[in-house]
Enzyme design. Structure first.
Site, short mmCIF file in Angstrom:
data_model
loop_
_atom_site.label_atom_id
_atom_site.label_comp_id
_atom_site.label_asym_id
_atom_site.label_seq_id
_atom_site.Cartn_x
_atom_site.Cartn_y
_atom_site.Cartn_z
N SER A 124 -0.91 2.64 -8.21
CA SER A 124 -0.82 3.94 -7.56
C SER A 124 0.63 4.42 -7.52
O SER A 124 0.88 5.60 -7.33
CB SER A 124 -1.30 3.86 -6.11
OG SER A 124 -2.57 3.26 -6.06
N HIS A 145 -5.92 5.52 -13.38
CA HIS A 145 -5.91 5.45 -11.92
C HIS A 145 -7.29 5.85 -11.38
O HIS A 145 -7.61 7.04 -11.28
CB HIS A 145 -4.80 6.37 -11.37
CG HIS A 145 -4.58 6.22 -9.90
ND1 HIS A 145 -4.51 7.27 -9.04
CD2 HIS A 145 -4.40 5.10 -9.15
CE1 HIS A 145 -4.30 6.82 -7.82
NE2 HIS A 145 -4.24 5.52 -7.86
N GLU A 157 -7.35 9.48 -13.01
CA GLU A 157 -6.12 10.08 -13.53
C GLU A 157 -5.67 9.22 -14.72
O GLU A 157 -5.49 8.01 -14.57
CB GLU A 157 -5.04 10.11 -12.44
CG GLU A 157 -5.34 11.12 -11.35
CD GLU A 157 -4.34 11.09 -10.19
OE1 GLU A 157 -4.00 12.16 -9.68
OE2 GLU A 157 -3.92 9.98 -9.78
N ASN A 196 -2.42 11.99 -5.05
CA ASN A 196 -1.67 11.46 -3.90
C ASN A 196 -0.51 12.36 -3.51
O ASN A 196 -0.20 12.51 -2.33
CB ASN A 196 -1.16 10.04 -4.19
CG ASN A 196 -2.27 9.00 -4.00
OD1 ASN A 196 -3.32 9.31 -3.42
ND2 ASN A 196 -2.05 7.80 -4.47
N1 LIG Z 1 -7.48 0.19 -2.69
C1 LIG Z 1 -7.40 1.45 -3.07
O1 LIG Z 1 -7.89 2.37 -2.40
C2 LIG Z 1 -6.72 1.80 -4.36
C3 LIG Z 1 -6.97 3.05 -4.95
C4 LIG Z 1 -6.38 3.35 -6.19
C5 LIG Z 1 -5.53 2.42 -6.78
N2 LIG Z 1 -5.28 1.21 -6.16
C6 LIG Z 1 -4.41 0.27 -6.86
O2 LIG Z 1 -5.23 -0.74 -7.45
C7 LIG Z 1 -4.54 -1.99 -7.51
C8 LIG Z 1 -5.38 -3.05 -6.82
O3 LIG Z 1 -5.59 -2.67 -5.48
P1 LIG Z 1 -6.74 -3.32 -4.59
O4 LIG Z 1 -6.84 -2.47 -3.37
O5 LIG Z 1 -7.94 -3.56 -5.42
O6 LIG Z 1 -6.07 -4.72 -4.21
P2 LIG Z 1 -6.79 -6.03 -3.62
O7 LIG Z 1 -5.75 -6.75 -2.89
O8 LIG Z 1 -8.05 -5.66 -2.93
O9 LIG Z 1 -7.20 -6.85 -4.93
C9 LIG Z 1 -6.28 -7.43 -5.81
C10 LIG Z 1 -6.89 -8.69 -6.41
O10 LIG Z 1 -5.99 -9.19 -7.39
C11 LIG Z 1 -6.04 -10.60 -7.32
N3 LIG Z 1 -4.85 -11.18 -7.97
C12 LIG Z 1 -3.63 -11.40 -7.46
N4 LIG Z 1 -2.82 -11.96 -8.37
C13 LIG Z 1 -3.57 -12.12 -9.49
C14 LIG Z 1 -3.30 -12.67 -10.76
N5 LIG Z 1 -2.12 -13.17 -11.08
N6 LIG Z 1 -4.29 -12.70 -11.67
C15 LIG Z 1 -5.51 -12.21 -11.36
N7 LIG Z 1 -5.81 -11.67 -10.16
C16 LIG Z 1 -4.86 -11.63 -9.24
C17 LIG Z 1 -6.14 -10.89 -5.84
O11 LIG Z 1 -6.61 -12.21 -5.60
C18 LIG Z 1 -7.10 -9.80 -5.39
O12 LIG Z 1 -8.44 -10.25 -5.42
C19 LIG Z 1 -3.19 -1.74 -6.85
O13 LIG Z 1 -2.26 -1.46 -7.84
C20 LIG Z 1 -3.43 -0.49 -5.99
O14 LIG Z 1 -2.26 0.26 -5.79
C21 LIG Z 1 -5.87 0.88 -4.98
#
Ligand SMILES: NC(=O)c1ccc[n+]([C@@H]2O[C@H](COP(=O)([O-])OP(=O)(O)OC[C@H]3O[C@@H](n4cnc5c(N)ncnc54)[C@H](O)[C@@H]3O)[C@@H](O)[C@H]2O)c1
Length: 450
Positions: A124, A145, A157, A196
């Site tokens: 993000s 995104h 996006e 955003n």
């Molecule tokens: N949550 C949201 O609303 C949202 C919306 C849009 C974008 N994002 C983006 O998406 C991405 C993920 O966010 P999220 O909310 O799903 O995070 P999250 O913390 O829920 O999930 C991330 C996952 O990645 C795993 N992980 C960590 N290190 C790892 C590795 N080396 N290899 C494999 N897996 C690994 C973790 O164990 C975890 O299960 C971020 O960049 C965030 O900015 C999030």
């Protein structure tokens, strides 16, 4: 799935958290073989259970044709990136928003995948180009995104990095369409992309106005609900999480966006009032993590134009900088933020003069140049393009007079006669000739039409 001449047969999603498991589900629903990677078996097990639960719900509602078991069979789980990316066409990275971690993951993906594999990130806030520079294929790296939850949210996006090739951008736009989503192209890797940036302008301004005692929380949220937004500014802040919101604003600020985070967010974070997840934010919730839509008394005091004008200003900046098109920015606000109409439609209806005056007022209230009206808005005022009231704004408006076979579009000094028999491929009939003749006689004696 064919994307032009390129075939996306197999995709790996790295990270099986909130976003990763949802993205994997979307891919499998669309018949794509998907590898899902995370660091531990139990996380993957939990992710697969969530996917199964969601698929069963969709199946019961008749929203998917194939059975949940058939779809689940398309997803394989891995605890090693090396194994999971070996022979796939596309990798979508969705690990936590930690720069060092993402860089390391990108290096690992690059070292173990085929040279032609496309690598996308769901980040993000981290610059795509900096992740691309950790690979030997910066032309094949871009942002995809997705929004939360990926299965429900239509928008993606598609973010172009400094070195992303035209071909890859084209293929990924087609790919996003192919998985049933609506792509909006972000032509430059700008912090916060489109949705955003527009969202935080509104939420941060609302917070500033409340902090300065100009409006109450309920006055703001009631005004925003009244113009059709799905949630008021403070409802949405609580829903996102005050810590997450503060992090987004602060990280785009540190990358150059002119925005000063409202200090109330910081004060609330320090008190542990994080919104829905902690059970209390601007509103109180039944228990931590349980969402209940706040009861808000309808109040008429807050001016919606004052609240929304910074979001319009941001959208105008994105348009002027060529980050995205007018239509795509409108679409991004509808699909990404759930607005009933595009941000530029709001601007036209409120009036460009009203928007500019509101920005000037915010300038006076805060003393901050972040509310200076964008040159596009000032130019529109000079040209008299004030929105629906003048017939021109970001869009053009005509009064419509519908007859049986033709339509008259009226906006003095211009009127347009449009043939309107699409079911007959607009073939000319006697009736149509009569209606055209009558319209010409009426319009030629109309002194407003030249
Ligand atoms: N949550 C949201 O609303 C949202 C919306 C849009 C974008 N994002 C983006 O998406 C991405 C993920 O966010 P999220 O909310 O799903 O995070 P999250 O913390 O829920 O999930 C991330 C996952 O990645 C795993 N992980 C960590 N290190 C790892 C590795 N080396 N290899 C494999 N897996 C690994 C973790 O164990 C975890 O299960 C971020 O960049 C965030 O900015 C999030």
């Amino acid at each position: 799935m064919f994307v032009g001449v390129f075939m996306v047969k197999k995709v790996t999603v790295v990270g099986a958290g909130t976003m990763g498991h949802g993205i994997a589900e979307v891919l499998a629903i669309n018949g794509i073989k998907t590898n899902l990677v995370d660091v531990k078996e139990d996380i993957l097990k939990g992710a697969m259970e969530k996917i199964g639960w969601s698929l069963r719900k969709l199946y019961e509602k008749g929203k998917i044709g194939r059975s949940p078991d058939e779809i689940m069979a398309l997803i394989s789980t891995f605890t090693s990136i090396k194994e999971a990316v070996r022979d796939v066409d596309l990798v979508i990275e969705a690990v936590p928003e930690i720069f060092e971690l993402k860089k390391q993951v990108f290096r690992e993906i690059d070292a173990n995948s085929r040279p032609d594999t496309i690598i996308a990130t769901n980040t993000s806030s981290i610059p795509i180009s900096e992740l691309a520079s950790c690979t030997n294929r910066p032309d094949k790296v871009l942002g995809l995104h997705f929004f939360n939850p990926p299965v429900v949210m239509q928008l993606v996006e598609v973010v172009r990095g400094k070195d992303t090739s035209d071909e890859i951008v084209k293929q990924m736009i087609e790919f996003v369409r192919g998985i049933g989503k609506r792509p909006v192209l972000v032509r430059k890797d700008i912090p916060g992309f489109i949705v955003n940036r527009i969202m935080i302008r509104l939420l941060n301004t609302a917070c500033i106005l409340v902090k300065r005692g100009i409006y109450s929380i309920e006055e703001v949220d009631s005004a925003l609900r009244k113009i059709g937004l799905p949630m008021g500014a403070f409802e949405l802040s609580d829903y996102i999480g005050i810590d997450v919101l503060y992090f987004i604003i602060d990280s785009v600020r540190s990358r150059g966006m002119a925005i000063e985070p409202c200090q109330v967010f910081k004060e609330m974070m320090d008190k542990g009032k994080l919104g829905v997840k902690s059970g209390e934010g601007f509103y109180k919730y039944p228990s931590p993590g349980t969402y209940k839509k706040p009861d808000i008394t309808a109040l008429d005091r807050a001016d919606p134009a004052l609240l929304i004008s910074p979001a319009v200003n941001e959208a105008s900046y994105l348009l002027r900088e060529g980050i995205s098109s007018l239509q795509e920015i409108n679409e991004a606000t509808i699909l990404g933020l759930g607005y009933p109409k595009g941000i530029f439609q709001y601007a036209d209806e409120m009036g460009i003069d009203t928007i500019v005056n509101s920005l000037k007022k915010l300038n006076e209230i805060t003393g901050s140049t972040e509310f200076s009206p964008d040159p596009i808005l000032l130019r529109m005022l000079e040209l008299g393009r004030t929105g629906t009231k003048s017939g021109f704004g970001f869009h053009e408006y005509f009064q419509e007079n519908q007859m049986e076979t033709i339509k008259i579009l009226y906006r003095p000094p211009v009127a347009v006669i449009q043939l309107n028999r699409p079911e007959k491929l607009n073939s000319i009939s006697r009736k149509m000739l009569d209606e055209i003749k009558k319209a010409l006689i009426d319009l030629s004696s109309d002194e407003n039409i030249r």
